[in-house]
Each structure stands twice: as structure tokens, then as C-alpha cells.
Design a protein around this motif. Structure first.
Motif, PDB file in Angstrom:
ATOM      1  N   PRO A  89     -59.548 -37.962  14.486  1.00 10.84           N
ATOM      2  CA  PRO A  89     -58.288 -37.616  14.179  1.00 10.84           C
ATOM      3  C   PRO A  89     -57.374 -37.131  15.460  1.00 10.84           C
ATOM      4  CG  PRO A  89     -60.202 -36.310  13.322  1.00 10.84           C
ATOM      5  CD  PRO A  89     -60.743 -37.350  14.053  1.00 10.84           C
ATOM      6  N   LEU A  92     -53.954 -32.065  17.496  1.00  4.33           N
ATOM      7  CA  LEU A  92     -53.158 -31.214  16.939  1.00  4.33           C
ATOM      8  C   LEU A  92     -52.034 -30.599  18.191  1.00  4.33           C
ATOM      9  CD1 LEU A  92     -55.345 -29.235  14.968  1.00  4.33           C
ATOM     10  CD2 LEU A  92     -54.037 -30.764  14.111  1.00  4.33           C
ATOM     11  N   LEU A  94     -49.761 -31.843  14.924  1.00  3.46           N
ATOM     12  CA  LEU A  94     -49.411 -33.104  14.328  1.00  3.46           C
ATOM     13  C   LEU A  94     -47.946 -33.269  14.559  1.00  3.46           C
ATOM     14  CD1 LEU A  94     -51.747 -33.748  11.453  1.00  3.46           C
ATOM     15  CD2 LEU A  94     -51.991 -34.631  13.800  1.00  3.46           C
ATOM     16  N   ARG A 102     -51.558 -39.171  10.923  1.00  9.27           N
ATOM     17  CA  ARG A 102     -51.709 -37.985   9.817  1.00  9.27           C
ATOM     18  C   ARG A 102     -52.860 -38.141   9.006  1.00  9.27           C
ATOM     19  NH1 ARG A 102     -46.659 -39.299   9.230  1.00  9.27           N
ATOM     20  NH2 ARG A 102     -47.009 -40.089   7.078  1.00  9.27           N
ATOM     21  N   HIS A 105     -56.135 -36.084   9.119  1.00 10.39           N
ATOM     22  CA  HIS A 105     -55.885 -34.971   8.578  1.00 10.39           C
ATOM     23  C   HIS A 105     -55.654 -34.552   7.280  1.00 10.39           C
ATOM     24  CE1 HIS A 105     -56.105 -33.321  12.796  1.00 10.39           C
ATOM     25  NE2 HIS A 105     -55.509 -34.329  13.231  1.00 10.39           N
ATOM     26  N   THR A 109     -57.938 -32.266   4.593  1.00 15.21           N
ATOM     27  CA  THR A 109     -57.217 -31.444   3.543  1.00 15.21           C
ATOM     28  C   THR A 109     -57.763 -31.750   2.125  1.00 15.21           C
ATOM     29  OG1 THR A 109     -55.335 -31.134   5.195  1.00 15.21           O
ATOM     30  CG2 THR A 109     -55.077 -30.308   2.903  1.00 15.21           C
TER      31      THR A 109
END
Length: 130
Positions: A89, A92, A94, A102, A105, A109
Motif C-alpha cells: 500500500p 499515508l 494519500l 489508492r 487502500h 476499505t
């Protein structure tokens, strides 16, 4: 006593932008057939992001998508490709307006959990949706 595998389906996929919409449709249709329409949008999103990563980073667009209905546990989608490079990933915070960075991430989510593991021929990236 042997344990039965959960109901599932597998398909060979070419992770190219022009073909990803058809895969998204196939994912939604399969989940509807299992009575899991509530998870169809999240599954299509996750599979799209994983396939986009295959297209950008795997070196070959050829991969395999498997879907399994895990009953009370949800649905698992797994993409297997030939690259040994595991997804990382983006750091952060982002830049949500950026064109890239993205995807993992978004997957984190949308999915209950996700992961990646090396295989003898590359890797598998998987999500479990509930």
C-alpha cells in the motif's frame, strides 16, 4: 470425513483495461447467482483494483480469478498472477486526487480482510467480503 470445498468458480483473465469491465460483470453475476448481491459491488471494486495492479506491475496480464462462497464467512475472491512482487500500500497520507496509489487502500476499505501470499509460480492477492 473429508471437508468439502466451498462453492466456487475459477476463470482465466487477461488483466487489460479493455477486458476488466467484462470481468467485473462476471463477478457481479456470479455473486447474484449465489444470492450474495449485497457483496457484488464491493467484490467488483476489489477485483478491479487487483486486476489493475496486475496490469501495471505483474509483467504479464495473464492471471486467474477464483471466487468462493464461504457461507457465513462471506465471499473470497483471489487473483493469482506470475509476479513474485507482493503489493505494498502507498504510504499515508494519500493524495486522493492522484491517478495511482489508492488501490490497496480502497481494497482495505471495501474488504473485511485482504492479503497476499507468494506461490511457487508468483503470488495470490485475496479479499474476503462480508
Amino acid at each position: 470425513m473429508t471437508q468439502e470445498s466451498p462453492p466456487g468458480t475459477a476463470m482465466r483473465v487477461i488483466a487489460e483495461p479493455a477486458r476488466i469491465a467484462a470481468v467485473r460483470t462476471a463477478v457481479r453475476e456470479q455473486l447474484r447467482a449465489w444470492g450474495r448481491e449485497d457483496l457484488a459491488h464491493a467484490a467488483a471494486l476489489c477485483v478491479t483494483e487487483i486486476l489493475a495492479n496486475v496490469h501495471r506491475h505483474a509483467g504479464s496480464p495473464e492471471c486467474e480469478l477464483t471466487l468462493h462462497d464461504l457461507a457465513d464467512e462471506g465471499v473470497r475472491a483471489t487473483v493469482s498472477d506470475r509476479s513474485h512482487r507482493l503489493p505494498v500500500p502507498a504510504p499515508l497520507p494519500l493524495d486522493w486526487s492522484a491517478e495511482r496509489g489508492r488501490g490497496m487502500h480502497l481494497i482495505a476499505t471495501a474488504a473485511h480482510r485482504w492479503g497476499a501470499r507468494p506461490t511457487p509460480t508468483g503470488k495470490q492477492v485475496w479479499v474476503v467480503l462480508r
